[in-house]
Scaffold this motif. Structure first.
Motif, mmCIF file in Angstrom:
data_model
loop_
_atom_site.group_PDB
_atom_site.id
_atom_site.type_symbol
_atom_site.label_atom_id
_atom_site.label_comp_id
_atom_site.label_asym_id
_atom_site.label_seq_id
_atom_site.Cartn_x
_atom_site.Cartn_y
_atom_site.Cartn_z
ATOM 1 N N LEU A 109 10.562 -0.922 7.395
ATOM 2 C CA LEU A 109 11.387 0.235 8.133
ATOM 3 C C LEU A 109 11.060 1.558 7.831
ATOM 4 C CD1 LEU A 109 14.836 -2.241 7.715
ATOM 5 C CD2 LEU A 109 13.568 -1.582 9.823
ATOM 6 N N VAL A 110 10.831 1.851 6.596
ATOM 7 C CA VAL A 110 10.465 3.259 6.293
ATOM 8 C C VAL A 110 9.054 3.635 6.745
ATOM 9 C CG1 VAL A 110 10.088 4.742 4.161
ATOM 10 C CG2 VAL A 110 11.987 3.009 4.036
ATOM 11 N N VAL B 117 7.603 5.045 -0.515
ATOM 12 C CA VAL B 117 6.501 4.834 0.207
ATOM 13 C C VAL B 117 6.366 6.466 0.923
ATOM 14 C CG1 VAL B 117 7.437 4.045 2.222
ATOM 15 C CG2 VAL B 117 4.936 4.225 1.771
ATOM 16 N N ARG B 118 5.280 7.211 0.516
ATOM 17 C CA ARG B 118 5.380 8.676 0.970
ATOM 18 C C ARG B 118 6.410 9.413 0.788
ATOM 19 N NH1 ARG B 118 0.544 6.829 0.848
ATOM 20 N NH2 ARG B 118 -0.916 6.636 2.451
ATOM 21 N N PRO C 59 0.921 -1.022 -0.139
ATOM 22 C CA PRO C 59 -0.059 -0.063 -0.165
ATOM 23 C C PRO C 59 0.977 1.205 0.210
ATOM 24 C CG PRO C 59 -0.878 -1.469 1.532
ATOM 25 C CD PRO C 59 0.666 -2.013 0.885
ATOM 26 N N GLY C 60 0.552 2.106 -0.906
ATOM 27 C CA GLY C 60 1.180 3.341 -1.126
ATOM 28 C C GLY C 60 2.547 3.467 -1.490
ATOM 29 N N PRO D 208 5.312 10.024 10.080
ATOM 30 C CA PRO D 208 4.309 10.527 11.238
ATOM 31 C C PRO D 208 3.007 9.521 10.966
ATOM 32 C CG PRO D 208 5.329 12.165 9.839
ATOM 33 C CD PRO D 208 5.666 11.023 9.046
ATOM 34 N N ARG D 209 2.735 9.240 12.074
ATOM 35 C CA ARG D 209 1.386 8.058 12.133
ATOM 36 C C ARG D 209 0.398 8.670 11.093
ATOM 37 N NH1 ARG D 209 2.032 4.341 16.177
ATOM 38 N NH2 ARG D 209 3.062 5.034 17.997
ATOM 39 N N ALA D 210 0.169 9.699 11.000
ATOM 40 C CA ALA D 210 -0.825 10.241 10.046
ATOM 41 C C ALA D 210 -0.528 9.822 8.652
ATOM 42 C CB ALA D 210 -1.248 11.751 10.340
ATOM 43 N N GLU D 211 0.615 9.568 8.113
ATOM 44 C CA GLU D 211 1.041 9.457 6.877
ATOM 45 C C GLU D 211 1.335 7.872 6.691
ATOM 46 O OE1 GLU D 211 4.439 11.791 5.428
ATOM 47 O OE2 GLU D 211 3.594 13.494 6.817
#
Length: 132
Positions: free
Chosen positions: A106-107, A35-36, A18-19, A112-115
């Protein structure tokens, strides 16, 4: 495992996460999976063979390098926190998938939790409790 197969398994697993996104910020010879906006995997053939570069916890990376001749320190990356998978006989499809997933997590755990697209503590874990 042949190089093209090694990279194909890594690509396939990354596509399931995901992401995860594929980018080419360093040109077409480098596939960079993020990822993000944070890198968790790179694929290239600039070394003359198809390789996969993944993030790894320092202790895990050391153990992997000791156990597998086809796993070395990260090519052009921090040698303590990244490993390189090269074609050869000591790496199988299951290990490739596990290492891609671990690199991703790991990444994610440092986002941040919201991301976070998944909870790194529970993603991919099977509940072995009783079925009701």
């Amino acid at each position: 495992m042949k190089g093209t197969t090694l990279q194909a398994h890594a690509r396939s697993r990354a596509a399931e996460l995901p992401g995860a996104n594929l980018e080419h910020p360093f040109g077409p010879e480098w596939e960079v999976y993020k990822v993000r906006s944070k890198v968790f995997m790179l694929l290239t053939e600039v070394t003359g063979e198809p390789i996969v570069i993944l993030k790894a916890a320092p202790a895990d990376g050391e153990a992997l390098r000791s156990a597998h001749e086809d796993i070395t320190a990260g090519y052009h990356m921090n040698k303590r926190h990244w490993v390189t998978l090269s074609p050869g006989g000591s790496i199988d499809k299951g290990l490739v998938g596990d290492l891609v997933t671990e690199s991703y997590l790991l990444v994610v755990e440092n986002l941040p939790r919201a991301e976070r697209p998944v909870d790194p503590d529970t993603f991919g874990r099977v509940d072995c409790g009783t079925v009701r």
